[in-house]
Design a protein around this motif. Structure first.
Motif, short mmCIF file in Angstrom:
data_model
loop_
_atom_site.label_atom_id
_atom_site.label_comp_id
_atom_site.label_asym_id
_atom_site.label_seq_id
_atom_site.Cartn_x
_atom_site.Cartn_y
_atom_site.Cartn_z
N LEU A 106 0.83 -1.21 0.00
CA LEU A 106 0.00 0.00 0.00
C LEU A 106 0.86 1.26 0.00
O LEU A 106 0.55 2.24 -0.68
N ARG A 107 1.94 1.25 0.77
CA ARG A 107 2.82 2.43 0.85
C ARG A 107 3.64 2.63 -0.42
O ARG A 107 3.86 3.75 -0.85
N PRO A 130 0.92 3.86 -3.76
CA PRO A 130 -0.29 4.54 -3.28
C PRO A 130 -1.31 4.83 -4.37
O PRO A 130 -2.51 4.80 -4.11
N ASP A 131 -0.85 5.07 -5.60
CA ASP A 131 -1.79 5.34 -6.69
C ASP A 131 -2.63 4.10 -7.00
O ASP A 131 -3.85 4.19 -7.19
N ALA A 154 -3.15 1.51 -4.88
CA ALA A 154 -3.96 1.24 -3.69
C ALA A 154 -5.21 2.12 -3.68
O ALA A 154 -6.32 1.63 -3.44
N SER A 155 -5.03 3.39 -3.95
CA SER A 155 -6.15 4.33 -3.95
C SER A 155 -7.18 3.97 -5.03
O SER A 155 -8.39 4.05 -4.79
N ALA A 156 -6.71 3.55 -6.18
CA ALA A 156 -7.63 3.18 -7.27
C ALA A 156 -8.52 2.00 -6.89
O ALA A 156 -9.58 1.81 -7.45
N HIS A 157 -8.08 1.20 -5.89
CA HIS A 157 -8.84 0.04 -5.46
C HIS A 157 -9.45 0.22 -4.07
O HIS A 157 -9.85 -0.75 -3.42
N GLY A 158 -9.49 1.48 -3.60
CA GLY A 158 -10.16 1.78 -2.34
C GLY A 158 -9.38 1.50 -1.08
O GLY A 158 -9.94 1.39 0.00
N HIS A 159 -8.06 1.36 -1.19
CA HIS A 159 -7.23 1.08 -0.03
C HIS A 159 -6.36 2.28 0.31
O HIS A 159 -6.11 3.12 -0.54
N SER A 160 -5.88 2.31 1.54
CA SER A 160 -5.00 3.38 1.99
C SER A 160 -4.02 2.83 3.00
O SER A 160 -4.39 2.08 3.89
N GLU A 220 -7.48 -2.81 8.08
CA GLU A 220 -8.09 -2.83 6.77
C GLU A 220 -8.25 -4.20 6.14
O GLU A 220 -9.18 -4.45 5.42
#
Length: 166
Positions: free
Chosen positions: A137-138, A141-142, A144-150, A157
């Motif tokens: 995830l770190r 980040p792009d 992860a964000s596209a798949h709803g994760h942070s 999570e």
């Protein structure tokens, strides 16, 4: 790994520490982009490849195992102003996803220089699978964000990897 010269974003791989034990990296001679952060600063240092040599990154699980005597290397791949594609071959030395890493007993002179620095915003989990998920995830980040994760919600999570505190 191939990082295209003309990527849509300069983020080849975002700021992260490798989640496993050890990483060996062979980079194509003349390639650029790998950077490490000088500990305790915001300064980035370019890591040019050396012919016939590996870059060795200490992973977070080796930091756990040594009680902080060895520290994981914070790094990234920055693709700004790349003259050509970046090619590198990594070897990640990691355990099974469900492996819990023990803390080693160090000799007194090494133990005196050890000490983990905990960061609530970037926890290190002793179970490799949880730590690998956080690192993915770190580092991306792009995606992860596209798949709803942070990465900011990594502690609670992913129910597959467990949500218990360590």
């Amino acid at each position: 790994m191939r990082y295209p010269r003309s990527a849509a974003s300069p983020q080849g791989v975002g700021l992260h520490k490798d989640s496993g034990v050890l990483t060996l990296l062979l980079a194509e001679p003349g390639s650029r982009g790998l950077q490490v952060r000088r500990p305790g600063t915001r300064e980035w240092i370019d890591v040019p490849p050396a012919d016939g040599a590996f870059v060795v990154n200490i992973g977070e699980l080796l930091e756990v195992a040594t009680g902080g005597y060895l520290r994981a290397t914070e790094h990234r791949v920055n693709l700004e102003e790349q003259p050509a594609d970046r090619i590198s071959v990594p070897y990640f030395f990691n355990p099974r996803l469900d492996a819990r890493i023990p803390v080693l007993t160090l000799p007194p002179e090494l133990r005196a220089r050890a000490g983990r620095v905990t960061d609530p915003a970037d926890p290190i989990f002793s179970v490799y699978g949880r730590n690998a998920w956080k690192s993915r995830l770190r580092a991306h980040p792009d995606v992860a964000s596209a798949h709803g994760h942070s990465a900011g919600r990594v502690g609670n999570e992913n129910p597959v990897l467990g949500s218990r505190g360590e």
